[in-house]
Design a protein around this motif. Structure first.
Motif, PDB file in Angstrom:
ATOM      1  N   LEU A  15       0.837  -1.194   0.000  1.00  0.00           N
ATOM      2  CA  LEU A  15       0.000   0.000   0.000  1.00  0.00           C
ATOM      3  C   LEU A  15       0.874   1.247   0.000  1.00  0.00           C
ATOM      4  CD1 LEU A  15      -2.677   1.514   0.156  1.00  0.00           C
ATOM      5  CD2 LEU A  15      -2.634   1.145   2.643  1.00  0.00           C
ATOM      6  N   TYR A  16       1.953   1.225   0.781  1.00  0.00           N
ATOM      7  CA  TYR A  16       2.856   2.373   0.811  1.00  0.00           C
ATOM      8  C   TYR A  16       3.458   2.627  -0.568  1.00  0.00           C
ATOM      9  CZ  TYR A  16       6.325   5.757   2.145  1.00  0.00           C
ATOM     10  OH  TYR A  16       7.063   6.911   2.228  1.00  0.00           O
ATOM     11  N   GLU A  17       3.837   1.572  -1.267  1.00  0.00           N
ATOM     12  CA  GLU A  17       4.385   1.728  -2.620  1.00  0.00           C
ATOM     13  C   GLU A  17       3.370   2.391  -3.545  1.00  0.00           C
ATOM     14  OE1 GLU A  17       5.895  -1.948  -4.196  1.00  0.00           O
ATOM     15  OE2 GLU A  17       7.102  -2.318  -2.402  1.00  0.00           O
ATOM     16  N   VAL A  18       2.107   1.980  -3.443  1.00  0.00           N
ATOM     17  CA  VAL A  18       1.041   2.586  -4.253  1.00  0.00           C
ATOM     18  C   VAL A  18       0.909   4.066  -3.915  1.00  0.00           C
ATOM     19  CG1 VAL A  18      -1.460   2.619  -4.637  1.00  0.00           C
ATOM     20  CG2 VAL A  18      -0.233   0.436  -4.596  1.00  0.00           C
ATOM     21  N   LEU A  19       0.875   4.386  -2.614  1.00  0.00           N
ATOM     22  CA  LEU A  19       0.760   5.780  -2.184  1.00  0.00           C
ATOM     23  C   LEU A  19       1.970   6.603  -2.615  1.00  0.00           C
ATOM     24  CD1 LEU A  19      -0.680   5.206   1.386  1.00  0.00           C
ATOM     25  CD2 LEU A  19      -1.863   6.307  -0.536  1.00  0.00           C
ATOM     26  N   GLU A  20       3.136   6.009  -2.550  1.00  0.00           N
ATOM     27  CA  GLU A  20       4.361   6.709  -2.939  1.00  0.00           C
ATOM     28  C   GLU A  20       4.327   7.091  -4.416  1.00  0.00           C
ATOM     29  OE1 GLU A  20       8.898   6.119  -1.541  1.00  0.00           O
ATOM     30  OE2 GLU A  20       7.952   4.355  -2.416  1.00  0.00           O
ATOM     31  N   LYS A  21       3.912   6.160  -5.262  1.00  0.00           N
ATOM     32  CA  LYS A  21       3.820   6.435  -6.702  1.00  0.00           C
ATOM     33  C   LYS A  21       2.735   7.471  -6.974  1.00  0.00           C
ATOM     34  CE  LYS A  21       3.887   5.054 -11.293  1.00  0.00           C
ATOM     35  NZ  LYS A  21       3.437   6.315 -11.822  1.00  0.00           N
ATOM     36  N   TRP A  22       1.585   7.303  -6.339  1.00  0.00           N
ATOM     37  CA  TRP A  22       0.462   8.225  -6.523  1.00  0.00           C
ATOM     38  C   TRP A  22       0.855   9.636  -6.086  1.00  0.00           C
ATOM     39  CZ3 TRP A  22      -4.930   7.057  -3.942  1.00  0.00           C
ATOM     40  CH2 TRP A  22      -5.902   7.894  -4.493  1.00  0.00           C
ATOM     41  N   ALA A  23       1.516   9.736  -4.933  1.00  0.00           N
ATOM     42  CA  ALA A  23       1.956  11.044  -4.442  1.00  0.00           C
ATOM     43  C   ALA A  23       2.932  11.683  -5.431  1.00  0.00           C
ATOM     44  CB  ALA A  23       2.605  10.902  -3.068  1.00  0.00           C
ATOM     45  N   ALA A  24       3.851  10.909  -5.963  1.00  0.00           N
ATOM     46  CA  ALA A  24       4.811  11.438  -6.939  1.00  0.00           C
ATOM     47  C   ALA A  24       4.086  11.922  -8.190  1.00  0.00           C
ATOM     48  CB  ALA A  24       5.840  10.369  -7.294  1.00  0.00           C
ATOM     49  N   ASP A  25       3.076  11.195  -8.622  1.00  0.00           N
ATOM     50  CA  ASP A  25       2.290  11.602  -9.797  1.00  0.00           C
ATOM     51  C   ASP A  25       1.583  12.932  -9.559  1.00  0.00           C
ATOM     52  OD1 ASP A  25       3.032   9.249 -11.052  1.00  0.00           O
ATOM     53  OD2 ASP A  25       1.108   8.242 -10.722  1.00  0.00           O
ATOM     54  N   GLU A  26       1.246  13.209  -8.306  1.00  0.00           N
ATOM     55  CA  GLU A  26       0.535  14.438  -7.937  1.00  0.00           C
ATOM     56  C   GLU A  26       1.485  15.529  -7.426  1.00  0.00           C
ATOM     57  OE1 GLU A  26      -2.833  14.895  -8.240  1.00  0.00           O
ATOM     58  OE2 GLU A  26      -3.003  12.915  -9.151  1.00  0.00           O
ATOM     59  N   PHE A  27       2.809  15.264  -7.486  1.00  0.00           N
ATOM     60  CA  PHE A  27       3.833  16.210  -7.014  1.00  0.00           C
ATOM     61  C   PHE A  27       3.654  16.557  -5.537  1.00  0.00           C
ATOM     62  CE2 PHE A  27       3.227  17.017 -11.571  1.00  0.00           C
ATOM     63  CZ  PHE A  27       4.487  16.643 -12.022  1.00  0.00           C
ATOM     64  N   ARG A  28       3.375  15.525  -4.733  1.00  0.00           N
ATOM     65  CA  ARG A  28       3.232  15.691  -3.287  1.00  0.00           C
ATOM     66  C   ARG A  28       4.142  14.702  -2.581  1.00  0.00           C
ATOM     67  NH1 ARG A  28      -2.580  15.357  -4.523  1.00  0.00           N
ATOM     68  NH2 ARG A  28      -3.474  17.419  -4.280  1.00  0.00           N
ATOM     69  N   SER A  29       4.399  14.974  -1.300  1.00  0.00           N
ATOM     70  CA  SER A  29       5.059  13.976  -0.464  1.00  0.00           C
ATOM     71  C   SER A  29       4.009  12.924  -0.093  1.00  0.00           C
ATOM     72  CB  SER A  29       5.625  14.617   0.800  1.00  0.00           C
ATOM     73  OG  SER A  29       4.572  15.050   1.637  1.00  0.00           O
ATOM     74  N   VAL A  30       4.471  11.766   0.329  1.00  0.00           N
ATOM     75  CA  VAL A  30       3.524  10.731   0.753  1.00  0.00           C
ATOM     76  C   VAL A  30       2.685  11.247   1.920  1.00  0.00           C
ATOM     77  CG1 VAL A  30       3.306   8.411   1.738  1.00  0.00           C
ATOM     78  CG2 VAL A  30       4.957   8.834  -0.084  1.00  0.00           C
ATOM     79  N   ASN A  31       3.319  11.903   2.875  1.00  0.00           N
ATOM     80  CA  ASN A  31       2.595  12.431   4.024  1.00  0.00           C
ATOM     81  C   ASN A  31       1.503  13.413   3.599  1.00  0.00           C
ATOM     82  OD1 ASN A  31       2.591  12.750   7.090  1.00  0.00           O
ATOM     83  ND2 ASN A  31       2.671  14.861   6.361  1.00  0.00           N
ATOM     84  N   SER A  32       1.848  14.373   2.751  1.00  0.00           N
ATOM     85  CA  SER A  32       0.842  15.359   2.358  1.00  0.00           C
ATOM     86  C   SER A  32      -0.242  14.727   1.487  1.00  0.00           C
ATOM     87  CB  SER A  32       1.480  16.554   1.648  1.00  0.00           C
ATOM     88  OG  SER A  32       2.056  16.168   0.429  1.00  0.00           O
ATOM     89  N   HIS A  33       0.104  13.694   0.727  1.00  0.00           N
ATOM     90  CA  HIS A  33      -0.916  13.036  -0.091  1.00  0.00           C
ATOM     91  C   HIS A  33      -1.890  12.247   0.783  1.00  0.00           C
ATOM     92  CE1 HIS A  33      -2.630  11.993  -3.883  1.00  0.00           C
ATOM     93  NE2 HIS A  33      -2.567  10.707  -3.603  1.00  0.00           N
ATOM     94  N   ILE A  34      -1.375  11.581   1.807  1.00  0.00           N
ATOM     95  CA  ILE A  34      -2.263  10.877   2.742  1.00  0.00           C
ATOM     96  C   ILE A  34      -3.190  11.873   3.418  1.00  0.00           C
ATOM     97  CG2 ILE A  34      -2.340   9.614   4.932  1.00  0.00           C
ATOM     98  CD1 ILE A  34       0.224   8.148   3.970  1.00  0.00           C
TER      99      ILE A  34
END
Length: 71
Positions: A15-34
């Motif tokens: 799940l973290y890997e998915v969030l990490e990729k998604w956050a990068a796609d949105e130009f956010r950190s994982v923390n800010s994307h969560i």
């Protein structure tokens, strides 16, 4: 501005890997994307006040207003 609450969060590594990729796609950190995803979901569920009252940097959108009022 009030400080942010820190707390540990345990996530499945996949799940973290998915969030990490998604956050990068949105130009956010994982923390800010969560935080963005949680805020958006809470607002849609009616658990937060209107997005305008959440302060600057809030990216949630207000529900469409009904513009069919009659004069």
């Amino acid at each position: 501005m009030a400080g942010k609450k820190n707390f540990p969060l345990r996530l499945d590594p996949k799940l973290y890997e998915v969030l990490e990729k998604w956050a990068a796609d949105e130009f956010r950190s994982v923390n800010s994307h969560i935080e963005y995803l949680l805020r958006e979901t809470a607002a849609r569920a009616g658990r937060l006040p209107s997005p305008r009252s959440l302060g600057p940097g809030t990216e949630t959108q207000a529900p469409p207003s009904d513009s069919t009022t009659q004069d």
